[in-house]
Enzyme design. Structure first.
Site, short mmCIF file in Angstrom:
data_model
loop_
_atom_site.label_atom_id
_atom_site.label_comp_id
_atom_site.label_asym_id
_atom_site.label_seq_id
_atom_site.Cartn_x
_atom_site.Cartn_y
_atom_site.Cartn_z
N ALA A 146 0.87 -1.18 0.00
CA ALA A 146 0.00 0.00 0.00
C ALA A 146 0.91 1.23 0.00
O ALA A 146 2.07 1.14 0.37
CB ALA A 146 -0.87 -0.02 1.25
N GLU A 204 -0.76 -9.25 -0.75
CA GLU A 204 -2.19 -9.45 -0.49
C GLU A 204 -2.98 -9.44 -1.80
O GLU A 204 -3.90 -10.24 -1.99
CB GLU A 204 -2.70 -8.37 0.47
CG GLU A 204 -2.12 -8.54 1.87
CD GLU A 204 -2.51 -7.41 2.81
OE1 GLU A 204 -2.16 -6.25 2.51
OE2 GLU A 204 -3.16 -7.68 3.83
N GLU A 222 4.39 -5.61 7.27
CA GLU A 222 3.65 -4.56 7.98
C GLU A 222 4.05 -4.41 9.43
O GLU A 222 4.05 -3.31 9.98
CB GLU A 222 2.13 -4.84 7.89
CG GLU A 222 1.50 -4.53 6.53
CD GLU A 222 1.59 -5.69 5.55
OE1 GLU A 222 2.40 -6.62 5.78
OE2 GLU A 222 0.84 -5.67 4.55
N1 3HC Z 1 4.62 3.37 -0.07
C1 3HC Z 1 5.09 4.58 -0.46
N2 3HC Z 1 6.36 4.77 -0.87
C2 3HC Z 1 7.18 3.70 -0.89
C3 3HC Z 1 6.75 2.44 -0.49
C4 3HC Z 1 5.41 2.28 -0.07
N3 3HC Z 1 4.92 1.10 0.30
N4 3HC Z 1 7.80 1.59 -0.61
C5 3HC Z 1 8.82 2.30 -1.08
N5 3HC Z 1 8.46 3.59 -1.25
C6 3HC Z 1 9.27 4.68 -1.78
C7 3HC Z 1 10.43 5.04 -0.87
O1 3HC Z 1 10.04 5.97 0.11
C8 3HC Z 1 11.41 5.60 -1.85
O2 3HC Z 1 11.03 6.91 -2.13
P1 3HC Z 1 12.11 8.04 -2.46
O3 3HC Z 1 12.87 7.53 -3.65
O4 3HC Z 1 11.30 9.25 -2.70
O5 3HC Z 1 12.98 8.11 -1.24
C9 3HC Z 1 11.19 4.78 -3.10
O6 3HC Z 1 9.89 4.22 -2.96
C10 3HC Z 1 12.19 3.66 -3.29
O7 3HC Z 1 12.24 2.91 -2.09
P2 3HC Z 1 13.62 2.33 -1.54
O8 3HC Z 1 14.66 3.38 -1.54
O9 3HC Z 1 13.31 1.65 -0.26
O10 3HC Z 1 13.95 1.27 -2.69
P3 3HC Z 1 14.62 -0.15 -2.60
O11 3HC Z 1 14.70 -0.61 -3.97
O12 3HC Z 1 15.82 -0.10 -1.73
O13 3HC Z 1 13.55 -1.08 -1.83
C11 3HC Z 1 11.38 -1.98 -1.30
C12 3HC Z 1 12.29 -1.36 -2.39
C13 3HC Z 1 11.95 -3.33 -0.86
C14 3HC Z 1 10.01 -2.15 -1.89
C15 3HC Z 1 11.37 -1.03 -0.09
O14 3HC Z 1 11.05 0.26 -0.54
C16 3HC Z 1 10.40 -1.39 0.98
O15 3HC Z 1 10.70 -2.21 1.81
N6 3HC Z 1 9.21 -0.73 0.97
C17 3HC Z 1 8.23 -0.89 2.00
C18 3HC Z 1 7.56 -2.23 1.91
C19 3HC Z 1 6.44 -2.30 2.90
O16 3HC Z 1 6.62 -2.10 4.09
N7 3HC Z 1 5.24 -2.62 2.40
C20 3HC Z 1 4.09 -2.70 3.21
C21 3HC Z 1 3.36 -1.41 3.17
S1 3HC Z 1 2.01 -1.38 4.25
C22 3HC Z 1 0.80 -2.23 3.43
O17 3HC Z 1 1.00 -2.72 2.36
C23 3HC Z 1 -0.52 -2.26 4.12
C24 3HC Z 1 -1.45 -3.26 3.52
O18 3HC Z 1 -1.40 -4.43 4.31
C25 3HC Z 1 -2.85 -2.75 3.50
#
Ligand code: 3HC
Length: 690
Positions: free
Chosen positions: A60, A102, A122
């Site tokens: 998300a 998901e 998460e």
């Molecule tokens: N939402 C918004 N922005 C995100 C994002 C997300 N889920 N994931 C990554 N980004 C953004 C980062 O802030 C970054 O932005 P920037 O360039 O402006 O700084 C850009 O995307 C690139 O991210 P990374 O520098 O982290 O890139 P990597 O290639 O090193 O890693 C990744 C990629 C493994 C996808 C890593 O970004 C990551 O771990 N992201 C978060 C994953 C996560 O926690 N997902 C769960 C979200 S909560 C959810 O899904 C709720 C659901 O259950 C309803």
């Protein structure tokens, strides 16, 4: 945002929302529409959901959390998939995380490229999956395995996902072609497999294992609201029907999004990423080539730094002044690699490769070929200046010359060379092969391409580089020094070491400052105070008595028979009382909250000075340093974020009081803190307006 191609009865929908295909409002709307169109299209029998880029879907969109959501929501899209009369197959080419997994689990099948990773991270953001993850994953792999995965938040590689049953197969070669073939087979079969309909893995045995794990997880981290919520959501799936259980999950998710712990963790996530951007350093700054490295000093630090290079595939020469020290250092490194191979964290082949990338040499002249030289010698200005002036005559033109100093003036070190533009600090933390944080110290004359190259190198070494300016102790140790001073003062004023440590672990650190001092060795701080000035009457008295901490069996605590946890020592407590009396201090008792305020507010104050002086570019950089280098509890978001949650007025007023009580003006609020407190401001807002 979603490309659609229909061919041979299959609609391939390709998500294209760089950089990570986060499921923000615009992508959700485009995906929902594309699905509706494909489902309504009579020429389409089956659908493949693919994505562009190296991430399938990163989850998300975290930036939307806590704000009103524009429809369709992710659960709305999953409802559409559930209702689809046509099969949908996810083709997972890269990471499928959180909402991304998901989404894939709500499809009728999943295939993944071998390099893909799948997970529900998460928990690391202080929440739980909120789009059916706590329900579909248990149905696919069992509640016990699912709970374990969601509790760690660690993704699994495609092969593991296939053997667990999260995906149907990990496929080599053309992923979309494989997905097409499979989805057509499903269409031909006439039956639509849905994770929500499955129950064969929800056995009483698996449930019992899940309950045992849940009890243990809650016992280990009783304050983690999301761990409790995760257990409740998974349990709901075992006790209620699918839709009712999804509603339980959603309600828990919504509550957690508003939880201060989750807000702090989300803040830390973005602060860490923002730290990669250095104001005034354009993205397209040229980089220097870094193919070989030399590390000066084969001590614990030098050896650890050499391992970072070897782990990243960069050949490195470790340089010493004498053979015995070199051999000792290289043996230590080999021992560490052997240990990792034995534990199974690397293979034997990897161990040999990595050891093979590290060579040893006697004499600085062996640094002549290296693209980067990192000095990790004794922490003494004279020693460092001598090394750098020699390096100036030895290193090849354009080589980056870095010092691993923890405190010293990098400008003064650079000044002994004829190429100060090539010099900077790379402050690794101990153990360097483990700790992610590196303070990248930008000296007055450091060239932009040197800084940019060093930041890239940090990433290549799998580190978290944060740029800081030159001052005594940089960001981390400068603030730590404030805490140490405050800790000593607390002892004299009436708190005992175990009370201070308990307050600090109660706050969320793994260790209190006095237990930490005993572990690191009290002789270290004592010697450095002798060199750099400053007094810590209690710690210095202990060191003078030969009580260096764990290694001598006695420090602030006693460690009988090699114990690793200390016990109270009446002798130390009597010593503290004596020193306090000598200083004319009347001792009193402190509550844990008072102890935390006395220790942490002066750190926040120093953080404010660090911002005023431009040593750190933003509060988030300071917080990233403290979370990743000093074990500040991430769920409190780092000292500056935490101060915002306490309220800067409260912090400033307390500091004024401490200054008045102790007669120590350096405790008085820094001008920036005072101003923000007066304006009702926050450090977070300062970042936006500075
Ligand atoms: N939402 C918004 N922005 C995100 C994002 C997300 N889920 N994931 C990554 N980004 C953004 C980062 O802030 C970054 O932005 P920037 O360039 O402006 O700084 C850009 O995307 C690139 O991210 P990374 O520098 O982290 O890139 P990597 O290639 O090193 O890693 C990744 C990629 C493994 C996808 C890593 O970004 C990551 O771990 N992201 C978060 C994953 C996560 O926690 N997902 C769960 C979200 S909560 C959810 O899904 C709720 C659901 O259950 C309803």
């Amino acid at each position: 945002m979603v490309r659609q191609e229909v061919d041979g009865g299959v609609a391939v929908l390709t998500l294209a929302n760089p950089p990570v295909n986060a499921l923000g409002a615009a992508l959700r709307a485009a995906l929902d529409e594309a699905l509706a169109t494909a489902i309504a299209d009579d020429s389409v029998r089956a659908i493949v959901l693919a994505a562009e880029g190296r991430v399938f879907v990163g989850g998300a969109d975290i930036t939307e959390f806590g704000k009103p959501q524009r429809p369709p929501s992710l659960p709305d899209i999953l409802d559409r998939l559930d209702a689809s009369p046509k099969p949908v197959m996810a083709a997972i080419g890269g990471a499928a995380l959180g909402g991304g997994l998901e989404l894939a689990m709500a499809c009728h099948g999943r295939v993944a490229a071998p390099s893909a990773k799948l997970g529900l991270p998460e928990i690391k953001l202080g929440i739980i999956p909120g789009a059916g993850g706590t329900q579909r994953l248990p149905r696919l792999i069992g509640p016990d395995a699912a709970f374990r995965m969601m509790l760690t938040g660690e993704p699994v590689p495609a092969e593991t996902a296939a053997s667990l049953g999260i995906v149907d197969a990990a496929v080599l070669g053309d992923l979309v072609a494989a997905a097409r073939t499979r989805v057509l087979e499903i269409a031909d079969s006439g039956a639509l497999p849905r994770a929500r309909d499955r129950s064969e893995k929800l056995t009483p045995e698996a449930r019992a294992r899940f309950e045992a794990q849940a009890a243990e997880a809650v016992r280990r981290d009783p304050d983690a609201t999301n761990v409790h919520a995760l257990a409740r959501a998974v349990r709901a799936g075992l006790e209620q029907d699918f839709d009712a259980a999804v509603a339980v999950e959603r309600a828990e998710f919504r509550t957690l999004v508003e939880d201060p712990r989750s807000k702090a963790l989300r803040y830390a996530f973005f602060a860490e990423r923002e730290a990669a951007r250095v104001p005034g350093l354009p993205k397209d700054t040229p980089r220097r080539t870094l193919a070989t490295a030399a590390v000066i000093g084969a001590g614990t630090m030098g050896g650890g730094i050499a391992m970072c290079f070897a782990n990243a595939g960069i050949p490195v020469t470790v340089i010493e002044t004498e053979a015995a020290a070199l051999e000792r250092g290289l043996d230590r490194v080999k021992g560490l690699y052997a240990g990792s191979a034995k534990r199974g964290s690397i293979t034997e082949a990897q161990r040999d490769e990595r050891v093979g990338r590290i060579s040893g040499a006697i004499g600085l002249e062996h640094a002549g070929e290296a693209d980067i030289v990192i000095e990790a010698a004794f922490e003494d200005m004279g020693v460092k200046r001598e090394i750098f002036s020699k390096l100036d005559t030895i290193a090849k033109p354009g080589a980056i010359l870095a010092t691993n100093t923890s405190y010293l003036d990098v400008n003064a070190i650079a000044a002994v060379t004829g190429r100060p533009q090539d010099v900077l600090g790379l402050h690794f933390f101990s153990p360097a092969n483990v700790m992610r944080l590196v303070e990248v110290v930008r000296a007055e004359k450091t060239a932009p391409d040197v800084l940019a190259t060093a930041l890239d190198l940090g990433k290549r070494l799998n580190k978290l580089p944060v740029t800081v300016g030159v001052c005594f102790g940089f960001v981390g140790n400068r603030m730590l020094e404030r805490r140490s001073r405050a800790g000593e003062r607390l002892l004299l004023e009436g708190a005992l070491p175990h009370e201070v440590d308990a307050a600090v672990t109660g706050f969320g650190f793994r260790m209190g400052p006095f237990a930490m001092g005993d572990l690191a060795g009290l002789d270290i701080g004592w010697r450095s105070r002798k060199d750099f000035g400053g007094r810590a009457p209690v710690a210095d008295s202990l060191a003078e008595m030969g009580r260096y901490g764990q290694k001598t069996g006695r420090g602030f605590y006693l460690y009988p028979d090699g114990a690793r946890t200390g016990t109270r020592d009446p002798e130390v407590e009597a010593l503290i009382a004596r020193v306090a009396a000598e200083h004319g201090i009347t001792r009193r008792s402190f509550t844990p909250d008072e102890i935390v305020a006395r220790l942490m507010y002066p750190m926040v104050n120093e953080g404010a000075r660090i911002l005023e002086e431009g040593i750190a570019a933003r509060p988030g950089d300071i917080d990233t340093i403290w979370i990743n280098g000093y074990n500040w509890p991430a769920w409190r978001g780092g000292p500056m974020h935490w101060a915002d949650t306490v309220g800067l007025k409260t912090v400033a007023e307390a500091l004024s009081r401490f200054a008045a009580e102790t007669g120590d003006d350096s405790q008085a609020p820094a001008p920036l803190l005072r101003r923000l407190a007066d304006e009702g401001g926050r450090f977070a807002a300062w970042k936006a307006t500075a």
